[in-house]
Write a protein that holds these residues in place. Structure first.
Motif, mmCIF file in Angstrom:
data_model
loop_
_atom_site.group_PDB
_atom_site.id
_atom_site.type_symbol
_atom_site.label_atom_id
_atom_site.label_comp_id
_atom_site.label_asym_id
_atom_site.label_seq_id
_atom_site.Cartn_x
_atom_site.Cartn_y
_atom_site.Cartn_z
ATOM 1 N N PRO A 292 28.369 -16.295 -11.662
ATOM 2 C CA PRO A 292 29.523 -15.841 -10.886
ATOM 3 C C PRO A 292 30.471 -14.997 -11.728
ATOM 4 O O PRO A 292 30.584 -15.202 -12.935
ATOM 5 N N GLY A 293 31.144 -14.069 -11.079
ATOM 6 C CA GLY A 293 32.208 -13.306 -11.726
ATOM 7 C C GLY A 293 33.560 -13.846 -11.254
ATOM 8 O O GLY A 293 33.644 -14.953 -10.703
ATOM 9 N N ASP B 297 34.274 -16.968 -8.708
ATOM 10 C CA ASP B 297 34.930 -18.139 -9.303
ATOM 11 C C ASP B 297 36.114 -18.571 -8.438
ATOM 12 O O ASP B 297 36.372 -19.758 -8.247
ATOM 13 N N ILE B 298 36.824 -17.586 -7.901
ATOM 14 C CA ILE B 298 37.998 -17.897 -7.064
ATOM 15 C C ILE B 298 37.546 -18.453 -5.713
ATOM 16 O O ILE B 298 38.057 -19.458 -5.228
ATOM 17 N N GLU B 299 36.536 -17.818 -5.116
ATOM 18 C CA GLU B 299 36.128 -18.230 -3.751
ATOM 19 C C GLU B 299 35.139 -19.386 -3.729
ATOM 20 O O GLU B 299 34.929 -20.016 -2.702
ATOM 21 N N GLY B 300 34.443 -19.591 -4.856
ATOM 22 C CA GLY B 300 33.452 -20.672 -4.885
ATOM 23 C C GLY B 300 32.152 -20.303 -4.199
ATOM 24 O O GLY B 300 31.348 -21.177 -3.859
ATOM 25 N N LEU B 301 31.932 -18.990 -3.997
ATOM 26 C CA LEU B 301 30.700 -18.523 -3.342
ATOM 27 C C LEU B 301 30.083 -17.387 -4.164
ATOM 28 O O LEU B 301 30.823 -16.578 -4.743
ATOM 29 N N PRO B 302 28.743 -17.314 -4.207
ATOM 30 C CA PRO B 302 28.124 -16.255 -5.002
ATOM 31 C C PRO B 302 28.205 -14.889 -4.309
ATOM 32 O O PRO B 302 28.243 -14.812 -3.065
ATOM 33 N N PHE B 303 28.258 -13.851 -5.106
ATOM 34 C CA PHE B 303 28.191 -12.472 -4.612
ATOM 35 C C PHE B 303 29.201 -12.170 -3.496
ATOM 36 O O PHE B 303 28.829 -11.779 -2.396
ATOM 37 N N VAL B 304 30.469 -12.377 -3.819
ATOM 38 C CA VAL B 304 31.508 -12.011 -2.845
ATOM 39 C C VAL B 304 32.364 -10.835 -3.354
ATOM 40 O O VAL B 304 33.195 -10.315 -2.627
ATOM 41 N N GLY B 305 32.145 -10.419 -4.596
ATOM 42 C CA GLY B 305 32.906 -9.295 -5.149
ATOM 43 C C GLY B 305 32.239 -7.966 -4.804
ATOM 44 O O GLY B 305 31.514 -7.868 -3.818
ATOM 45 N N ARG B 306 32.476 -6.973 -5.647
ATOM 46 C CA ARG B 306 31.953 -5.623 -5.358
ATOM 47 C C ARG B 306 30.433 -5.612 -5.279
ATOM 48 O O ARG B 306 29.850 -5.002 -4.388
ATOM 49 N N GLY C 29 28.568 -8.059 -4.576
ATOM 50 C CA GLY C 29 28.185 -8.819 -3.379
ATOM 51 C C GLY C 29 28.252 -7.961 -2.121
ATOM 52 O O GLY C 29 27.411 -8.079 -1.218
ATOM 53 N N LYS C 30 29.260 -7.093 -2.071
ATOM 54 C CA LYS C 30 29.383 -6.203 -0.897
ATOM 55 C C LYS C 30 28.169 -5.278 -0.839
ATOM 56 O O LYS C 30 27.629 -5.005 0.232
ATOM 57 N N LEU C 31 27.745 -4.804 -2.011
ATOM 58 C CA LEU C 31 26.556 -3.939 -2.024
ATOM 59 C C LEU C 31 25.313 -4.748 -1.646
ATOM 60 O O LEU C 31 24.451 -4.264 -0.908
ATOM 61 N N LEU C 32 25.236 -5.988 -2.128
ATOM 62 C CA LEU C 32 24.089 -6.834 -1.763
ATOM 63 C C LEU C 32 24.045 -7.020 -0.242
ATOM 64 O O LEU C 32 22.980 -6.943 0.374
ATOM 65 N N ASP C 33 25.197 -7.240 0.373
ATOM 66 C CA ASP C 33 25.243 -7.392 1.829
ATOM 67 C C ASP C 33 24.703 -6.123 2.516
ATOM 68 O O ASP C 33 23.983 -6.197 3.504
ATOM 69 N N VAL D 132 19.399 -15.513 4.792
ATOM 70 C CA VAL D 132 18.932 -15.634 3.403
ATOM 71 C C VAL D 132 19.749 -16.718 2.707
ATOM 72 O O VAL D 132 20.790 -17.154 3.227
ATOM 73 N N TYR D 133 19.272 -17.140 1.543
ATOM 74 C CA TYR D 133 19.997 -18.129 0.737
ATOM 75 C C TYR D 133 20.234 -17.488 -0.623
ATOM 76 O O TYR D 133 19.323 -16.890 -1.209
ATOM 77 N N ILE D 134 21.471 -17.579 -1.123
ATOM 78 C CA ILE D 134 21.844 -16.885 -2.368
ATOM 79 C C ILE D 134 22.431 -17.875 -3.382
ATOM 80 O O ILE D 134 23.289 -18.687 -3.039
ATOM 81 N N ALA D 135 21.963 -17.780 -4.611
ATOM 82 C CA ALA D 135 22.520 -18.635 -5.691
ATOM 83 C C ALA D 135 22.447 -17.863 -7.008
ATOM 84 O O ALA D 135 22.027 -16.703 -7.039
ATOM 85 N N ASN D 136 22.853 -18.509 -8.071
ATOM 86 C CA ASN D 136 22.821 -17.915 -9.413
ATOM 87 C C ASN D 136 22.133 -18.864 -10.388
ATOM 88 O O ASN D 136 22.121 -20.080 -10.173
#
Ligand code: URA
Length: 277
Positions: A128-129, A133-142, A144-148, A161-165
Protein backbone atom coordinates in the motif's frame (compact mmCIF):
# COMPACT_ATOMS: atom_id res chain seq x y z
CA UNK A 1 28.50 38.44 1.45
CA UNK A 2 24.78 38.17 2.26
CA UNK A 3 24.05 35.22 4.52
CA UNK A 4 22.07 32.32 3.03
CA UNK A 5 18.40 32.69 4.01
CA UNK A 6 17.39 30.17 6.65
CA UNK A 7 14.58 27.90 5.30
CA UNK A 8 11.24 28.47 6.95
CA UNK A 9 9.52 25.64 8.78
CA UNK A 10 7.02 25.48 5.93
CA UNK A 11 9.83 24.98 3.35
CA UNK A 12 11.45 22.37 5.54
CA UNK A 13 8.16 20.51 5.93
CA UNK A 14 7.58 20.66 2.15
CA UNK A 15 11.03 19.14 1.63
CA UNK A 16 10.25 16.30 4.03
CA UNK A 17 6.95 15.59 2.28
CA UNK A 18 8.64 15.63 -1.17
CA UNK A 19 11.31 13.29 0.16
CA UNK A 20 8.63 10.90 1.40
CA UNK A 21 9.25 11.55 5.09
CA UNK A 22 5.66 11.80 6.18
CA UNK A 23 5.46 9.85 9.37
CA UNK A 24 7.12 10.00 12.76
CA UNK A 25 8.46 6.90 14.39
CA UNK A 26 7.60 7.92 17.91
CA UNK A 27 5.41 10.56 19.49
CA UNK A 28 8.20 11.93 21.68
CA UNK A 29 11.58 13.07 20.33
CA UNK A 30 14.57 11.30 21.84
CA UNK A 31 17.59 13.48 22.68
CA UNK A 32 20.29 10.88 22.17
CA UNK A 33 23.07 13.32 23.04
CA UNK A 34 21.64 14.18 26.41
CA UNK A 35 24.04 13.98 29.34
CA UNK A 36 22.94 11.48 31.90
CA UNK A 37 23.96 11.73 35.51
CA UNK A 38 25.30 8.37 36.51
CA UNK A 39 24.63 8.05 40.16
CA UNK A 40 27.17 5.83 41.77
CA UNK A 41 25.71 3.26 44.08
CA UNK A 42 27.82 4.45 47.02
CA UNK A 43 29.50 7.73 46.02
CA UNK A 44 32.61 8.61 47.94
CA UNK A 45 32.30 12.13 49.33
CA UNK A 46 35.74 13.05 48.06
CA UNK A 47 35.22 11.69 44.53
CA UNK A 48 31.71 12.47 43.20
CA UNK A 49 30.65 10.44 40.18
CA UNK A 50 31.49 12.32 36.97
CA UNK A 51 28.67 13.04 34.49
CA UNK A 52 28.91 10.68 31.51
CA UNK A 53 27.56 10.99 27.98
CA UNK A 54 24.75 8.55 27.39
CA UNK A 55 25.50 6.08 24.61
CA UNK A 56 23.87 7.39 21.40
CA UNK A 57 22.43 3.90 20.95
CA UNK A 58 19.92 3.41 23.71
CA UNK A 59 19.68 -0.16 25.00
CA UNK A 60 16.87 -2.03 23.27
CA UNK A 61 13.91 -2.68 25.53
CA UNK A 62 13.11 -6.35 26.01
CA UNK A 63 10.63 -7.61 23.41
CA UNK A 64 7.19 -8.61 24.63
CA UNK A 65 6.89 -12.39 24.69
CA UNK A 66 4.70 -12.59 21.55
CA UNK A 67 7.10 -10.68 19.22
CA UNK A 68 9.41 -13.04 17.30
CA UNK A 69 13.05 -12.34 18.21
CA UNK A 70 14.49 -12.74 14.70
CA UNK A 71 13.20 -12.33 11.11
CA UNK A 72 13.58 -16.09 10.66
CA UNK A 73 11.37 -16.69 13.71
CA UNK A 74 8.86 -14.16 12.30
CA UNK A 75 8.73 -16.02 8.96
CA UNK A 76 8.09 -19.31 10.75
CA UNK A 77 5.47 -17.69 12.96
CA UNK A 78 3.73 -16.12 9.90
CA UNK A 79 3.76 -19.47 8.11
CA UNK A 80 2.27 -21.29 11.06
CA UNK A 81 -0.34 -18.61 11.70
CA UNK A 82 -1.44 -18.29 8.05
CA UNK A 83 -1.89 -22.04 7.70
CA UNK A 84 -4.42 -22.05 10.54
CA UNK A 85 -6.79 -19.48 8.99
CA UNK A 86 -9.85 -21.34 7.70
CA UNK A 87 -11.49 -18.28 6.09
CA UNK A 88 -10.55 -14.87 4.71
CA UNK A 89 -12.08 -13.16 7.72
CA UNK A 90 -10.06 -15.37 10.06
CA UNK A 91 -6.95 -14.52 8.06
CA UNK A 92 -7.67 -10.81 8.27
CA UNK A 93 -8.14 -11.03 12.06
CA UNK A 94 -4.97 -13.02 12.43
CA UNK A 95 -2.95 -10.53 10.38
CA UNK A 96 -4.40 -7.66 12.36
CA UNK A 97 -2.89 -9.07 15.53
CA UNK A 98 0.35 -10.41 13.99
CA UNK A 99 3.36 -8.83 15.70
CA UNK A 100 6.13 -10.24 13.55
CA UNK A 101 6.35 -7.46 10.94
CA UNK A 102 7.58 -4.06 12.11
CA UNK A 103 5.78 -2.32 9.22
CA UNK A 104 2.63 -2.78 11.22
CA UNK A 105 3.87 -0.30 13.82
CA UNK A 106 4.43 2.54 11.33
CA UNK A 107 1.39 1.91 9.12
CA UNK A 108 -1.97 3.44 9.95
CA UNK A 109 -3.80 0.18 9.43
CA UNK A 110 -3.82 -3.19 7.72
CA UNK A 111 -4.68 -3.04 4.01
CA UNK A 112 -6.17 -6.48 3.51
CA UNK A 113 -8.05 -6.55 0.20
CA UNK A 114 -10.76 -5.09 -1.95
CA UNK A 115 -13.22 -6.60 -4.37
CA UNK A 116 -15.14 -9.83 -4.54
CA UNK A 117 -13.81 -12.85 -2.60
CA UNK A 118 -15.74 -15.10 -5.07
CA UNK A 119 -13.95 -13.55 -8.06
CA UNK A 120 -12.29 -15.74 -10.68
CA UNK A 121 -9.57 -13.14 -11.24
CA UNK A 122 -7.22 -12.03 -8.44
CA UNK A 123 -4.67 -9.23 -8.83
CA UNK A 124 -1.75 -8.75 -6.44
CA UNK A 125 0.37 -5.60 -6.13
CA UNK A 126 3.42 -4.81 -4.04
CA UNK A 127 2.43 -2.74 -0.99
CA UNK A 128 0.00 0.00 0.00
CA UNK A 129 0.96 3.63 -0.52
CA UNK A 130 -0.20 6.71 1.35
CA UNK A 131 -3.79 6.74 0.06
CA UNK A 132 -4.23 3.02 0.67
CA UNK A 133 -2.83 3.39 4.19
CA UNK A 134 -5.39 6.10 4.94
CA UNK A 135 -8.38 4.29 3.40
CA UNK A 136 -7.42 0.74 4.37
CA UNK A 137 -8.04 -0.50 0.82
CA UNK A 138 -5.56 -1.49 -1.91
CA UNK A 139 -5.12 0.54 -5.09
CA UNK A 140 -7.22 3.59 -4.28
CA UNK A 141 -4.61 6.23 -5.21
CA UNK A 142 -3.47 7.34 -8.66
CA UNK A 143 -2.28 3.92 -9.75
CA UNK A 144 -5.52 2.43 -8.43
CA UNK A 145 -7.52 4.78 -10.64
CA UNK A 146 -5.52 3.57 -13.63
CA UNK A 147 -6.04 -0.05 -12.55
CA UNK A 148 -9.80 0.59 -12.45
CA UNK A 149 -9.59 1.97 -16.02
CA UNK A 150 -7.60 -1.04 -17.17
CA UNK A 151 -10.20 -3.39 -15.68
CA UNK A 152 -13.04 -1.37 -17.22
CA UNK A 153 -11.32 -1.73 -20.60
CA UNK A 154 -12.00 -5.48 -20.41
CA UNK A 155 -15.47 -5.14 -18.91
CA UNK A 156 -14.46 -5.74 -15.27
CA UNK A 157 -14.70 -3.76 -12.07
CA UNK A 158 -14.06 -4.36 -8.37
CA UNK A 159 -17.26 -6.35 -7.98
CA UNK A 160 -15.79 -8.94 -10.36
CA UNK A 161 -12.17 -9.11 -9.23
CA UNK A 162 -10.30 -9.47 -5.94
CA UNK A 163 -7.30 -7.21 -5.23
CA UNK A 164 -4.58 -7.50 -2.57
CA UNK A 165 -0.88 -6.82 -2.04
CA UNK A 166 2.11 -8.95 -1.08
CA UNK A 167 2.78 -6.54 1.80
CA UNK A 168 -0.37 -5.51 3.67
CA UNK A 169 1.14 -2.57 5.62
CA UNK A 170 2.47 0.62 4.07
CA UNK A 171 6.27 0.86 4.30
CA UNK A 172 7.19 4.24 5.86
CA UNK A 173 7.62 6.94 3.22
CA UNK A 174 6.72 4.34 0.56
CA UNK A 175 10.19 2.88 0.75
CA UNK A 176 10.83 -0.46 -0.93
CA UNK A 177 10.00 -3.33 1.44
CA UNK A 178 13.08 -5.24 2.59
CA UNK A 179 13.51 -8.85 1.44
CA UNK A 180 12.90 -9.91 5.06
CA UNK A 181 9.63 -7.98 5.26
CA UNK A 182 8.54 -9.61 2.01
CA UNK A 183 9.42 -13.08 3.30
CA UNK A 184 7.52 -12.44 6.53
CA UNK A 185 4.39 -11.31 4.66
CA UNK A 186 4.49 -13.98 1.92
CA UNK A 187 2.72 -16.76 3.85
CA UNK A 188 -0.26 -14.42 4.38
CA UNK A 189 -0.76 -13.47 0.73
CA UNK A 190 -0.22 -17.09 -0.33
CA UNK A 191 -2.92 -18.23 2.08
CA UNK A 192 -5.15 -15.39 0.84
CA UNK A 193 -4.75 -16.65 -2.74
CA UNK A 194 -5.50 -20.19 -1.60
CA UNK A 195 -8.67 -19.09 0.20
CA UNK A 196 -9.94 -16.90 -2.67
CA UNK A 197 -9.12 -19.75 -5.03
CA UNK A 198 -9.24 -17.72 -8.28
CA UNK A 199 -8.94 -19.28 -11.73
CA UNK A 200 -6.45 -16.64 -12.86
CA UNK A 201 -3.82 -14.77 -10.85
CA UNK A 202 -2.27 -11.53 -12.12
CA UNK A 203 0.88 -10.17 -10.49
CA UNK A 204 1.23 -6.41 -10.89
CA UNK A 205 4.82 -5.31 -11.33
CA UNK A 206 8.21 -6.75 -10.54
CA UNK A 207 8.20 -7.18 -6.73
CA UNK A 208 4.91 -9.05 -6.64
CA UNK A 209 5.91 -11.20 -9.64
CA UNK A 210 9.29 -12.11 -8.20
CA UNK A 211 7.90 -12.84 -4.74
CA UNK A 212 4.88 -14.92 -5.75
CA UNK A 213 6.16 -16.60 -8.89
CA UNK A 214 9.62 -17.25 -7.45
CA UNK A 215 11.58 -15.80 -10.33
CA UNK A 216 14.57 -13.48 -10.44
CA UNK A 217 13.85 -12.31 -13.98
CA UNK A 218 12.75 -8.71 -14.45
CA UNK A 219 9.21 -7.72 -15.32
CA UNK A 220 10.13 -6.76 -18.90
CA UNK A 221 10.99 -10.41 -19.51
CA UNK A 222 8.29 -12.03 -17.41
CA UNK A 223 5.30 -9.87 -18.38
CA UNK A 224 2.83 -11.47 -20.75
CA UNK A 225 4.23 -14.97 -20.13
CA UNK A 226 1.87 -17.41 -18.45
CA UNK A 227 3.21 -19.60 -15.67
CA UNK A 228 1.67 -22.19 -13.37
CA UNK A 229 0.97 -21.15 -9.80
CA UNK A 230 0.37 -23.80 -7.13
CA UNK A 231 -2.13 -22.49 -4.61
CA UNK A 232 -1.60 -25.37 -2.22
CA UNK A 233 -4.78 -27.11 -3.31
CA UNK A 234 -4.57 -26.77 -7.11
CA UNK A 235 -2.62 -25.30 -10.01
CA UNK A 236 -3.89 -22.14 -11.67
CA UNK A 237 -2.59 -19.88 -14.42
CA UNK A 238 -0.68 -16.76 -13.45
CA UNK A 239 0.28 -13.79 -15.60
CA UNK A 240 2.75 -11.06 -14.65
CA UNK A 241 1.95 -7.63 -16.06
CA UNK A 242 3.22 -4.08 -15.68
CA UNK A 243 2.33 -2.18 -12.53
CA UNK A 244 -0.09 0.74 -13.11
CA UNK A 245 2.35 3.07 -11.28
CA UNK A 246 4.94 2.20 -13.91
CA UNK A 247 2.41 2.85 -16.68
CA UNK A 248 1.74 6.29 -15.21
CA UNK A 249 5.44 7.06 -15.57
CA UNK A 250 5.87 5.28 -18.93
CA UNK A 251 2.54 5.59 -20.75
CA UNK A 252 3.95 4.17 -24.00
CA UNK A 253 4.05 0.77 -22.28
CA UNK A 254 0.27 0.76 -22.00
CA UNK A 255 0.16 -1.15 -25.27
CA UNK A 256 1.97 -4.04 -23.53
CA UNK A 257 -0.54 -3.84 -20.69
CA UNK A 258 -3.36 -3.99 -23.24
CA UNK A 259 -1.93 -7.19 -24.73
CA UNK A 260 -1.82 -8.69 -21.23
CA UNK A 261 -5.39 -7.59 -20.50
CA UNK A 262 -6.57 -9.29 -23.72
CA UNK A 263 -4.71 -12.45 -22.69
CA UNK A 264 -6.46 -12.35 -19.29
CA UNK A 265 -9.88 -12.18 -20.99
CA UNK A 266 -8.99 -15.16 -23.19
CA UNK A 267 -7.80 -17.16 -20.17
CA UNK A 268 -10.96 -16.37 -18.20
CA UNK A 269 -13.10 -17.44 -21.17
CA UNK A 270 -11.12 -20.66 -21.49
CA UNK A 271 -11.50 -21.60 -17.81
CA UNK A 272 -15.23 -20.79 -18.01
CA UNK A 273 -15.63 -23.14 -21.01
CA UNK A 274 -13.67 -25.97 -19.42
CA UNK A 275 -15.76 -25.64 -16.24
CA UNK A 276 -18.98 -25.81 -18.32
CA UNK A 277 -17.95 -28.88 -20.35
N1 URA B 1 0.73 0.09 -5.36
C1 URA B 1 0.60 -1.20 -4.96
O1 URA B 1 1.41 -2.06 -5.32
N2 URA B 1 -0.43 -1.49 -4.18
C2 URA B 1 -1.34 -0.59 -3.81
O2 URA B 1 -2.27 -0.96 -3.08
C3 URA B 1 -1.18 0.73 -4.23
C4 URA B 1 -0.14 1.04 -5.01
Amino acid sequence: MTPEPVPSLRQLLAFYVDAGVDCALSDEPIDRLAVEEIVAEAPRPSAPAAPRLQSPIAPRPALPANIPATPEAAIVSAREAAATAPTLEALRALMQSFDGCALRTTATQLVFADGNPQARLMLVGEAPGRDEDIEGLPFVGRSGKLLDLMLAAIGLDRSKVYIANVIPWRPPGNRTPTPQETQICLPFIKRQIELVNPDVLVTLGNPSTQALLETREGIMRTRGRWVDYHTGTRTIRALPTLHPAYLLRQPTYKRHAWQDLRAIVTALEATEKSAAS
